[in-house]
Design an enzyme around this catalytic site. Structure first.
Site, short mmCIF file in Angstrom:
data_model
loop_
_atom_site.label_atom_id
_atom_site.label_comp_id
_atom_site.label_asym_id
_atom_site.label_seq_id
_atom_site.Cartn_x
_atom_site.Cartn_y
_atom_site.Cartn_z
N ARG A 47 -10.57 -11.58 0.95
CA ARG A 47 -11.40 -12.17 0.96
C ARG A 47 -11.05 -14.15 0.85
O ARG A 47 -11.40 -14.88 1.55
CB ARG A 47 -11.80 -11.99 -0.40
CG ARG A 47 -10.42 -12.08 -1.43
CD ARG A 47 -10.39 -10.78 -2.67
NE ARG A 47 -10.94 -9.36 -2.56
CZ ARG A 47 -11.24 -8.68 -3.75
NH1 ARG A 47 -11.14 -8.79 -4.30
NH2 ARG A 47 -11.38 -7.60 -2.68
N LYS A 90 0.98 -1.32 0.09
CA LYS A 90 0.19 -0.22 -0.33
C LYS A 90 0.95 1.69 -0.19
O LYS A 90 2.22 1.19 0.46
CB LYS A 90 -0.81 0.25 1.53
CG LYS A 90 -1.38 -0.55 1.28
CD LYS A 90 -2.97 -0.64 2.91
CE LYS A 90 -3.44 -1.97 2.94
NZ LYS A 90 -5.25 -1.89 1.63
#
Length: 520
Positions: A372, A298
């Site tokens: 996920r 990130k």
């Protein structure tokens, strides 16, 4: 030393009788505050007017000067009021603002928000709340008022070693607030308060977990804290890396393989239903204790907020605490996949293909789409082993949901209309609002991979939807709701009942869902 707050119910007559104030025992060294409520145009109930006595005229003069009319969540603060034995009088407005352009009825009074608003006006000392409103307010409303006060009183200051300048000279021993809520139905209010205290404790647990720094709350420590629920009769199982490898949880383990902190799976079981064999309801939380994004790292700006990427798991722990503490008549399972996503030499790479516990294969296109992958194995494990009535998962899953819904609603995705409707209604009742988003075959095709059964991302468009489509592949026919709480689980806007960075979002919503439909 943090402020000590005690809240209890007392009889309304203890405040409204002429000798009540003289009999009240204030906290040592603190002022005495009386709180009363006024409706439109300073309308007081009869018992409140009795409590005010001659001071009612003082209030009316002060209100005229201040322009106070009794509008909802407004306050008239009168210091050293003449005519009552209190150092401070707070008059809180409860009247709904009328919309001249609409014939729609006014919104009902939110008693939890009212309690939070009042708590926000208090400092230390003794407070007598004359809970006798112009609107009808029963024991249930009084308990909600207490809940709001509890939630607003929350502070996370355990790492602060210095007080602000205005607190530097306070005596910690006297930094105490004692709130006595005076009601007509004392026994009923105390009975209703048992559940509210349990819910408040659950929210506080969730907030504490989200607010903790990642160097303190890593997967093993998170699992230890979840194990504290055993004190309430919750059965807690912790699966380590070896156990998960044996089960084939390769997507969950793949996320955490770059960290020096081993991953964990925690399953919490509360068996409160009359029928011990009744199918459980189940709640699954994403617990990424820190998310660097892995190899797909990130940007540095704001990365510190990624300590809160476990807000879904925090909610599940808080919820199971609430259900157990109030002895909910339901069989419930809480499951949390806990990992740390770090970019070392052993980290998962973009392009890797992993096999899930279900046997389906996933091409990892982006290692920052990690939540996920964690949930895929946990969802499969829970639906396969426990055959629950439904599964609801919570996850700070996508930035895309913030683009769609901001901080006002969590995104709801579901394969079941009845469950979706029930969750939405519970969200409206508690103020933890959700908004249903679409699912469909066209979105599902965006996950097609050239090399595996699916990719873990579907591209730039419809990011929150394709994430939900990914999760749906691991629930089979079990009724399921996915709540994307990226905008509500952390750094959400301040409200009357929450001033904390970690909101504890979802505990009240899901507790209400269970109470409304699934207790026997």
């Amino acid at each position: 030393m943090p402020r000590t707050v005690t809240i209890e119910f007392i009889a309304l007559s203890d405040v409204t009788s002429s000798k009540a104030a003289a009999r009240a025992k204030p906290v040592r060294g603190g002022p005495v505050t009386l709180v009363v409520f006024a409706g439109q145009d300073l309308k007081f109930s009869g018992l409140t007017a009795t409590a005010l006595g001659a001071a009612e005229e003082v209030v009316k003069r002060a209100a005229k000067t201040a322009g106070f009319t009794g509008a909802r969540l407004s306050c008239l603060d009168v210091l050293a009021p003449a005519g009552i034995a209190a150092d401070r009088l707070l008059v809180i407005g409860t009247a709904a603002k009328k919309d001249a352009k609409s014939d729609a009825p006014a919104q009902p009074l939110d008693y939890a928000a009212l309690g939070g608003y009042v708590m926000g006006k208090l400092g230390k000392g003794t407070v007598h709340v004359c809970f006798d409103l112009p609107e009808a307010a029963d024991a249930d409303a009084a308990a909600d008022f207490l809940l709001g006060m509890r939630l607003r009183a929350y502070r996370f200051e355990i790492y602060k070693t210095k007080k602000a300048d205005d607190e530097a000279n306070k005596d910690p021993k006297n930094d105490t607030l004692s709130v006595r809520i005076a009601v007509i139905q004392v026994a009923e209010a105390r009975r209703e308060a048992i559940a509210r205290e349990a819910i408040a404790a659950g929210v506080v647990i969730a907030r504490d977990l989200v607010n903790e720094p990642a160097n303190v709350l890593y997967p093993e420590e998170f699992a230890k804290r979840a194990q504290q629920l055993k004190k309430l009769g919750v059965e807690v199982d912790v699966l380590d890396v070896k156990a998960m490898k044996k089960l084939g949880m390769n997507t969950l383990l793949g996320v955490g393989q770059g960290s020096s902190r081993d991953s964990r799976l925690v399953v919490m079981r509360w068996n409160g239903a009359k029928n011990s064999k009744a199918k459980p309801v189940s709640f699954i939380g994403k617990g990424v204790t820190f998310d660097t994004g892995g190899i797909s790292i990130k940007p540095a700006a704001g990365m510190e907020d990624m300590k809160g990427d476990m807000a879904g798991a925090a909610c599940v722990v808080g919820l199971i605490h609430a259900l157990a503490a109030r002895k909910a008549k339901v069989n419930a399972i809480g499951a949390i996949g806990i990992v740390e996503n770090m970019p070392d030499g052993n980290a998962q790479r973009p392009g890797d293909i992993v096999t899930t516990m279900s046997g389906q294969t996933v091409e990892v296109i982006n290692t920052d789409a990690e939540g996920r992958l964690v949930l895929a194995d946990v969802l499969w494990y829970i639906q396969d082993k426990y055959k629950p009535q439904f599964m609801i998962n919570l996850a700070t899953l996508t930035g895309a949901i913030l683009v769609s819904l901001g901080n006002e609603h969590a995104g709801l995705f579901s394969n079941n209309d009845e469950l979706s409707t029930r969750v939405t209604a519970a969200g409206t009742q508690t103020g933890e609002k959700v908004w249903r988003m679409p699912l469909g075959p066209a979105y599902d095709k965006m996950l097609d991979s050239k090399f595996a059964d699916m990719k873990n991302i579907g591209g730039r468009l419809a990011g929150s939807i394709t994430a939900a489509q990914f999760l749906q592949r691991f629930v089979n026919k079990t009724p399921w709701v996915h709540l994307d709480i990226a905008g509500t689980g952390m750094a959400s806007p301040s409200s009357e009942i929450n001033q904390s960075w970690g909101s504890g979002w979802g505990v009240r919503l899901l507790d209400r869902l269970v109470a409304n439909h699934y207790e026997s």
